[in-house]
Design a protein around this motif. Structure first.
Motif, PDB file in Angstrom:
ATOM      1  N   ILE A  49      41.716  40.305  34.725  1.00  0.00           N
ATOM      2  CA  ILE A  49      42.349  40.193  36.039  1.00  0.00           C
ATOM      3  C   ILE A  49      41.757  38.975  36.741  1.00  0.00           C
ATOM      4  CG2 ILE A  49      42.655  41.225  38.323  1.00  0.00           C
ATOM      5  CD1 ILE A  49      42.376  43.951  37.104  1.00  0.00           C
ATOM      6  N   LYS A  50      42.610  38.143  37.308  1.00  0.00           N
ATOM      7  CA  LYS A  50      42.146  37.028  38.138  1.00  0.00           C
ATOM      8  C   LYS A  50      42.684  37.246  39.537  1.00  0.00           C
ATOM      9  CE  LYS A  50      41.894  32.050  38.626  1.00  0.00           C
ATOM     10  NZ  LYS A  50      42.212  30.734  38.068  1.00  0.00           N
ATOM     11  N   ILE A  51      41.789  37.163  40.530  1.00  0.00           N
ATOM     12  CA  ILE A  51      42.201  37.368  41.922  1.00  0.00           C
ATOM     13  C   ILE A  51      41.762  36.189  42.781  1.00  0.00           C
ATOM     14  CG2 ILE A  51      42.090  39.872  41.685  1.00  0.00           C
ATOM     15  CD1 ILE A  51      39.508  39.783  43.390  1.00  0.00           C
ATOM     16  N   ALA A  52      42.492  35.980  43.872  1.00  0.00           N
ATOM     17  CA  ALA A  52      42.140  34.955  44.848  1.00  0.00           C
ATOM     18  C   ALA A  52      41.369  35.606  45.981  1.00  0.00           C
ATOM     19  CB  ALA A  52      43.400  34.291  45.383  1.00  0.00           C
ATOM     20  N   LEU A  53      40.403  34.868  46.527  1.00  0.00           N
ATOM     21  CA  LEU A  53      39.664  35.312  47.700  1.00  0.00           C
ATOM     22  C   LEU A  53      40.199  34.542  48.902  1.00  0.00           C
ATOM     23  CD1 LEU A  53      36.014  35.329  46.289  1.00  0.00           C
ATOM     24  CD2 LEU A  53      37.484  37.312  46.706  1.00  0.00           C
ATOM     25  N   ASP A  54      40.578  35.273  49.944  1.00  0.00           N
ATOM     26  CA  ASP A  54      41.109  34.665  51.163  1.00  0.00           C
ATOM     27  C   ASP A  54      40.085  34.743  52.283  1.00  0.00           C
ATOM     28  OD1 ASP A  54      43.632  34.149  49.969  1.00  0.00           O
ATOM     29  OD2 ASP A  54      44.238  36.218  50.332  1.00  0.00           O
ATOM     30  N   ALA A  55      40.069  33.713  53.119  1.00  0.00           N
ATOM     31  CA  ALA A  55      39.135  33.650  54.242  1.00  0.00           C
ATOM     32  C   ALA A  55      39.420  34.759  55.249  1.00  0.00           C
ATOM     33  CB  ALA A  55      39.235  32.291  54.916  1.00  0.00           C
ATOM     34  N   LYS A  56      38.356  35.328  55.820  1.00  0.00           N
ATOM     35  CA  LYS A  56      38.430  36.378  56.843  1.00  0.00           C
ATOM     36  C   LYS A  56      37.425  36.061  57.952  1.00  0.00           C
ATOM     37  CE  LYS A  56      41.529  38.866  54.881  1.00  0.00           C
ATOM     38  NZ  LYS A  56      42.832  39.062  55.520  1.00  0.00           N
ATOM     39  N   SER A  57      37.567  36.737  59.066  1.00  0.00           N
ATOM     40  CA  SER A  57      36.641  36.625  60.197  1.00  0.00           C
ATOM     41  C   SER A  57      36.465  35.182  60.664  1.00  0.00           C
ATOM     42  CB  SER A  57      35.276  37.249  59.840  1.00  0.00           C
ATOM     43  OG  SER A  57      35.436  38.596  59.453  1.00  0.00           O
ATOM     44  N   ASP A  58      37.559  34.436  60.704  1.00  0.00           N
ATOM     45  CA  ASP A  58      37.566  33.030  61.149  1.00  0.00           C
ATOM     46  C   ASP A  58      36.651  32.125  60.322  1.00  0.00           C
ATOM     47  OD1 ASP A  58      39.413  33.491  63.269  1.00  0.00           O
ATOM     48  OD2 ASP A  58      37.775  34.311  64.483  1.00  0.00           O
ATOM     49  N   SER A  59      36.446  32.472  59.060  1.00  0.00           N
ATOM     50  CA  SER A  59      35.636  31.632  58.170  1.00  0.00           C
ATOM     51  C   SER A  59      36.553  30.710  57.362  1.00  0.00           C
ATOM     52  CB  SER A  59      34.831  32.510  57.207  1.00  0.00           C
ATOM     53  OG  SER A  59      35.645  32.956  56.136  1.00  0.00           O
ATOM     54  N   LYS A  60      35.950  29.903  56.524  1.00  0.00           N
ATOM     55  CA  LYS A  60      36.704  29.045  55.606  1.00  0.00           C
ATOM     56  C   LYS A  60      36.392  29.417  54.162  1.00  0.00           C
ATOM     57  CE  LYS A  60      36.913  25.215  58.840  1.00  0.00           C
ATOM     58  NZ  LYS A  60      36.541  23.842  59.125  1.00  0.00           N
ATOM     59  N   ALA A  61      35.852  30.609  53.971  1.00  0.00           N
ATOM     60  CA  ALA A  61      35.397  31.042  52.640  1.00  0.00           C
ATOM     61  C   ALA A  61      36.562  31.509  51.771  1.00  0.00           C
ATOM     62  CB  ALA A  61      34.368  32.155  52.783  1.00  0.00           C
ATOM     63  N   THR A  62      36.834  30.749  50.736  1.00  0.00           N
ATOM     64  CA  THR A  62      37.885  31.092  49.781  1.00  0.00           C
ATOM     65  C   THR A  62      37.310  30.972  48.366  1.00  0.00           C
ATOM     66  OG1 THR A  62      38.669  28.807  49.669  1.00  0.00           O
ATOM     67  CG2 THR A  62      39.734  30.243  51.295  1.00  0.00           C
ATOM     68  N   SER A  64      37.908  32.327  43.915  1.00  0.00           N
ATOM     69  CA  SER A  64      38.595  33.143  42.919  1.00  0.00           C
ATOM     70  C   SER A  64      37.570  33.944  42.130  1.00  0.00           C
ATOM     71  CB  SER A  64      39.426  32.272  41.977  1.00  0.00           C
ATOM     72  OG  SER A  64      38.588  31.388  41.264  1.00  0.00           O
ATOM     73  N   VAL A  65      38.045  35.069  41.588  1.00  0.00           N
ATOM     74  CA  VAL A  65      37.201  35.946  40.776  1.00  0.00           C
ATOM     75  C   VAL A  65      37.978  36.336  39.532  1.00  0.00           C
ATOM     76  CG1 VAL A  65      35.861  38.094  40.701  1.00  0.00           C
ATOM     77  CG2 VAL A  65      36.179  36.911  42.887  1.00  0.00           C
ATOM     78  N   VAL A  66      37.317  36.298  38.394  1.00  0.00           N
ATOM     79  CA  VAL A  66      37.915  36.740  37.139  1.00  0.00           C
ATOM     80  C   VAL A  66      37.096  37.914  36.612  1.00  0.00           C
ATOM     81  CG1 VAL A  66      38.491  36.146  34.758  1.00  0.00           C
ATOM     82  CG2 VAL A  66      38.781  34.440  36.572  1.00  0.00           C
ATOM     83  N   PHE A  67      37.789  39.017  36.352  1.00  0.00           N
ATOM     84  CA  PHE A  67      37.186  40.176  35.699  1.00  0.00           C
ATOM     85  C   PHE A  67      37.744  40.236  34.286  1.00  0.00           C
ATOM     86  CE2 PHE A  67      37.213  41.439  40.181  1.00  0.00           C
ATOM     87  CZ  PHE A  67      35.924  41.913  40.342  1.00  0.00           C
ATOM     88  N   GLU A  68      36.873  40.455  33.334  1.00  0.00           N
ATOM     89  CA  GLU A  68      37.320  40.572  31.940  1.00  0.00           C
ATOM     90  C   GLU A  68      36.565  41.708  31.264  1.00  0.00           C
ATOM     91  OE1 GLU A  68      37.094  37.735  28.097  1.00  0.00           O
ATOM     92  OE2 GLU A  68      38.154  36.890  29.814  1.00  0.00           O
ATOM     93  N   GLU A  69      37.311  42.585  30.603  1.00  0.00           N
ATOM     94  CA  GLU A  69      36.694  43.709  29.889  1.00  0.00           C
ATOM     95  C   GLU A  69      36.921  43.562  28.400  1.00  0.00           C
ATOM     96  OE1 GLU A  69      36.630  48.597  29.692  1.00  0.00           O
ATOM     97  OE2 GLU A  69      38.091  47.606  30.985  1.00  0.00           O
ATOM     98  N   MET A  76      32.193  39.701  35.411  1.00  0.00           N
ATOM     99  CA  MET A  76      32.784  39.169  36.632  1.00  0.00           C
ATOM    100  C   MET A  76      32.269  37.755  36.834  1.00  0.00           C
ATOM    101  SD  MET A  76      32.291  40.403  40.565  1.00  0.00           S
ATOM    102  CE  MET A  76      31.128  39.161  41.087  1.00  0.00           C
ATOM    103  N   MET A  77      33.183  36.816  37.001  1.00  0.00           N
ATOM    104  CA  MET A  77      32.818  35.432  37.273  1.00  0.00           C
ATOM    105  C   MET A  77      33.520  35.004  38.550  1.00  0.00           C
ATOM    106  SD  MET A  77      33.494  34.663  33.331  1.00  0.00           S
ATOM    107  CE  MET A  77      34.558  36.068  33.442  1.00  0.00           C
ATOM    108  N   ALA A  78      32.747  34.675  39.592  1.00  0.00           N
ATOM    109  CA  ALA A  78      33.323  34.303  40.881  1.00  0.00           C
ATOM    110  C   ALA A  78      32.888  32.898  41.262  1.00  0.00           C
ATOM    111  CB  ALA A  78      32.879  35.293  41.950  1.00  0.00           C
ATOM    112  N   ALA A  79      33.816  32.156  41.860  1.00  0.00           N
ATOM    113  CA  ALA A  79      33.521  30.834  42.428  1.00  0.00           C
ATOM    114  C   ALA A  79      34.007  30.869  43.871  1.00  0.00           C
ATOM    115  CB  ALA A  79      34.234  29.744  41.645  1.00  0.00           C
TER     116      ALA A  79
END
Length: 195
Positions: A49-62, A64-69, A76-79
């Motif tokens: 599964i690959k997911i995108a991370l979206d900014a919250k709480s007025d941040s600029k933090a974005t 992606s995360v890849v989960f592989e089983e 889990m590998m996140a950038a």
């Protein structure tokens, strides 16, 4: 591709052994051995599964995360980008609902075993979502690599299945002691773990 290499290697080894006279192997036995290896390779199931991370709480933090089983282990590998320099916490939360501006729609930490919050692997207990802390560099970039056999992807086991949960990145550091969440501060990035 991997199957072809394995099959070719087995045939070559069997033929070489036959020529040397060390092993009496017939062509039929070699074919049967190759078929068994091919079957084993096909049975190794990999979920991803690959997911995108979206900014919250007025941040600029974005990011992606890849989960592989594979073979009972989930990696889990996140950038993550757009962070302030320093230490940040990352957790799995209860619900794959990133709809609120502050990320609180995801609920609390994923804790299907009703343990106290703590550092992963602690004898005093930890949540299945207590991934821990990571460092962001001077450019606001951070990387997380994590691996465990205590998670699964879509297996249906409510104590292991990460599908339907969310990844949350926090502004601050997880102190591993404050209950129930480690006092890690605002939720600045969110991604639902959805297949």
């Amino acid at each position: 591709m991997k199957t072809t290499y394995i099959a070719s290697a087995l045939i070559a080894m069997a033929l070489f052994a036959s020529c040397k006279g060390d092993v009496k192997t017939t062509e039929k036995e070699v074919v049967q051995e190759v078929e068994e290896v091919v079957k084993e390779v096909k049975e190794v199931k990999v979920e991803k599964i690959k997911i995108a991370l979206d900014a919250k709480s007025d941040s600029k933090a974005t990011g992606s995360v890849v989960f592989e089983e594979s073979e009972g282990m989930v990696s889990m590998m996140a950038a993550i980008h757009g962070l302030s320099e320093g230490t940040h916490a990352i957790h799995i939360h209860e619900k794959a609902d990133c709809s609120s501006a502050d990320g609180k729609s995801t609920g609390g930490h994923w804790n299907p075993t009703a343990q106290p919050h703590g550092e992963w692997g602690a004898e005093t207990g930890y949540h299945k979502g207590d991934i821990g802390n990571f460092e962001a560099d001077e450019n606001g970039n951070g990387v997380v690599n994590f691996k465990t056999d205590e998670w699964c992807i879509g297996c249906g086991d409510e104590k292991k299945d990460i599908v339907g949960k969310a990844i949350i990145v926090h502004q601050g550091t997880d102190d591993f002691t404050s209950q129930p969440s480690g006092a890690a501060g605002a939720r600045i990035s969110c991604g639902g773990i959805i297949q």
